[in-house]
Motif scaffolding. Structure first.
Motif, PDB file in Angstrom:
ATOM      1  N   TRP A  41       0.819  -1.218   0.000  1.00 34.17           N
ATOM      2  CA  TRP A  41       0.000   0.000   0.000  1.00 34.17           C
ATOM      3  C   TRP A  41       0.848   1.260   0.000  1.00 34.17           C
ATOM      4  O   TRP A  41       0.414   2.315  -0.484  1.00 34.17           O
ATOM      5  N   GLU A  42       2.080   1.176   0.496  1.00 31.12           N
ATOM      6  CA  GLU A  42       2.934   2.357   0.599  1.00 31.12           C
ATOM      7  C   GLU A  42       4.037   2.369  -0.457  1.00 31.12           C
ATOM      8  O   GLU A  42       4.305   3.399  -1.077  1.00 31.12           O
ATOM      9  N   GLN A  43       4.685   1.225  -0.679  1.00 29.54           N
ATOM     10  CA  GLN A  43       5.832   1.164  -1.572  1.00 29.54           C
ATOM     11  C   GLN A  43       5.471   0.700  -2.984  1.00 29.54           C
ATOM     12  O   GLN A  43       6.315   0.739  -3.879  1.00 29.54           O
ATOM     13  N   GLY A  44       4.243   0.258  -3.162  1.00 27.45           N
ATOM     14  CA  GLY A  44       3.811  -0.157  -4.489  1.00 27.45           C
ATOM     15  C   GLY A  44       4.490  -1.431  -4.953  1.00 27.45           C
ATOM     16  O   GLY A  44       4.877  -2.293  -4.156  1.00 27.45           O
ATOM     17  N   ASP A  45       4.679  -1.536  -6.271  1.00 29.28           N
ATOM     18  CA  ASP A  45       5.273  -2.738  -6.851  1.00 29.28           C
ATOM     19  C   ASP A  45       6.749  -2.895  -6.501  1.00 29.28           C
ATOM     20  O   ASP A  45       7.290  -4.005  -6.622  1.00 29.28           O
ATOM     21  N   ALA A  46       7.417  -1.826  -6.093  1.00 30.70           N
ATOM     22  CA  ALA A  46       8.837  -1.922  -5.735  1.00 30.70           C
ATOM     23  C   ALA A  46       9.060  -2.897  -4.585  1.00 30.70           C
ATOM     24  O   ALA A  46      10.116  -3.524  -4.483  1.00 30.70           O
ATOM     25  N   ALA A  47       8.054  -3.056  -3.731  1.00 31.93           N
ATOM     26  CA  ALA A  47       8.187  -3.937  -2.566  1.00 31.93           C
ATOM     27  C   ALA A  47       8.194  -5.410  -2.957  1.00 31.93           C
ATOM     28  O   ALA A  47       8.512  -6.264  -2.131  1.00 31.93           O
ATOM     29  N   ARG A  48       7.845  -5.712  -4.197  1.00 34.82           N
ATOM     30  CA  ARG A  48       7.810  -7.116  -4.610  1.00 34.82           C
ATOM     31  C   ARG A  48       9.195  -7.756  -4.595  1.00 34.82           C
ATOM     32  O   ARG A  48       9.310  -8.991  -4.573  1.00 34.82           O
ATOM     33  N   GLY A  62      18.714  -5.680  -2.153  1.00 34.88           N
ATOM     34  CA  GLY A  62      18.443  -4.562  -1.249  1.00 34.88           C
ATOM     35  C   GLY A  62      18.781  -3.224  -1.886  1.00 34.88           C
ATOM     36  O   GLY A  62      18.059  -2.239  -1.702  1.00 34.88           O
ATOM     37  N   ALA A  63      19.876  -3.197  -2.658  1.00 33.14           N
ATOM     38  CA  ALA A  63      20.240  -1.964  -3.355  1.00 33.14           C
ATOM     39  C   ALA A  63      19.186  -1.592  -4.401  1.00 33.14           C
ATOM     40  O   ALA A  63      18.820  -0.417  -4.547  1.00 33.14           O
ATOM     41  N   LEU A  64      18.686  -2.606  -5.118  1.00 29.38           N
ATOM     42  CA  LEU A  64      17.655  -2.344  -6.122  1.00 29.38           C
ATOM     43  C   LEU A  64      16.354  -1.883  -5.478  1.00 29.38           C
ATOM     44  O   LEU A  64      15.604  -1.088  -6.061  1.00 29.38           O
ATOM     45  N   TRP A  65      16.089  -2.353  -4.285  1.00 28.27           N
ATOM     46  CA  TRP A  65      14.910  -1.929  -3.543  1.00 28.27           C
ATOM     47  C   TRP A  65      15.108  -0.528  -2.957  1.00 28.27           C
ATOM     48  O   TRP A  65      14.204   0.304  -2.904  1.00 28.27           O
ATOM     49  N   GLY A  66      16.333  -0.248  -2.534  1.00 32.59           N
ATOM     50  CA  GLY A  66      16.614   1.033  -1.895  1.00 32.59           C
ATOM     51  C   GLY A  66      16.570   2.216  -2.848  1.00 32.59           C
ATOM     52  O   GLY A  66      16.213   3.327  -2.447  1.00 32.59           O
ATOM     53  N   LYS A  67      16.904   1.987  -4.120  1.00 35.33           N
ATOM     54  CA  LYS A  67      16.944   3.094  -5.079  1.00 35.33           C
ATOM     55  C   LYS A  67      15.597   3.812  -5.199  1.00 35.33           C
ATOM     56  O   LYS A  67      15.533   5.053  -5.065  1.00 35.33           O
ATOM     57  N   PRO A  68      14.473   3.110  -5.440  1.00 41.16           N
ATOM     58  CA  PRO A  68      13.201   3.837  -5.541  1.00 41.16           C
ATOM     59  C   PRO A  68      12.673   4.325  -4.198  1.00 41.16           C
ATOM     60  O   PRO A  68      11.899   5.286  -4.154  1.00 41.16           O
TER      61      PRO A  68
END
Length: 257
Positions: A61-68, A124-130
């Motif tokens: 709900w907060e991070q959208g598809d990036a959280a996948r 984690g780096a790919l998640w951290g960027k957005p």
């Protein structure tokens, strides 16, 4: 494989299964039939969990598809820490009880654990960027996981740094035991310091803080990752035992002329 491999120094109170698997030949006969099934189960569970998580689970709900990306990142992080705990345990058995397979197991855990830690850091780096606008920040959780990666690499290097393999095993075991102090730092870093990294979403005492529709694929991926880790480590141990047996047979043949 010789059945008379010594298990001297391994006390009975450590458990009958440790005595049973202390024999390399018995270990091979036990693990070989299991490996294909464990590898297949790991592949199926991982694929099902990732497809479920990326295609059918709802977006955060907060991070959208990036959280996948958590369906890869979180299991890799858990396996990386569990792998180092197993590495430290093997080092303890090596130093205290001289378990015949402890050094071999520790040597083979190192590269596999380092691989999972690398996957954790990259995902984690790919998640951290957005989320943070940067691939890397010197956050307490990120930094302690990076230290974990270096501990794995240090263990791998120390084993190979001595001409006498026994000295390398002993030095690497000491490093592994000393580095185990980093594990609680990783786990509690988000509580001890003010960090960018989010708090623990799943805990034994606090339960889960995500919807079950996201939790189920995450747990399936985690089980697949754990099975994959165990399969790779056991396959490497079996290969190392066979290599040592082959080397000893060749040496015996050379000595006989």
């Amino acid at each position: 494989m010789n059945e008379n491999v010594q298990t001297i120094g391994l006390p009975a109170k450590t458990g009958g299964w440790l005595h049973y698997l202390a024999n390399p030949g018995r270990f091979l006969r036990t693990i070989r039939p299991i490996l294909p099934w464990a590898g297949s189960a790991s592949f199926i569970l991982t694929v099902v969990g990732i497809v479920w998580g990326y295609q059918f689970a709802p977006a955060d709900w907060e991070q959208g598809d990036a959280a996948r990306i958590m369906y890869v990142h979180v299991p890799a992080a858990w396996v990386a820490m569990a792998g180092y705990a197993a590495l430290a345990l093997c080092s303890l058995f090596s130093i205290v009880w001289r378990h015949p397979l402890a050094d071999i197991a520790a040597e083979e855990i190192g590269p596999v654990g380092a691989g999972f830690t690398f996957v954790c850091l990259v995902s984690g780096a790919l998640w951290g960027k957005p989320m943070w606008g940067a691939y890397w920040v010197w956050d307490a959780r990120l930094t302690s996981v990076l230290i974990l990666f270096f501990l794995y690499l240090g263990h791998i290097a120390l084993i190979r740094a001595f001409d006498n393999k026994a000295h390398g095993y002993r030095a690497a075991a000491i490093l592994a035991l000393a580095g185990a102090v980093n594990l609680p730092i990783i786990v509690y870093s988000v509580q001890w310091w003010n960090t960018l990294h989010q708090g623990n979403t799943i805990s034994i005492s606090g339960g889960a803080k995500i919807y079950v529709t996201m939790l189920y694929p995450l747990l399936i991926c985690t089980l697949g990752f754990y099975l994959g880790f165990l399969t790779m480590v056991c396959a490497r141990i079996a290969a190392a035992i066979c290599e040592r047996k082959t080397a000893s047979l060749l040496l015996a043949a050379v000595e006989r002329g």
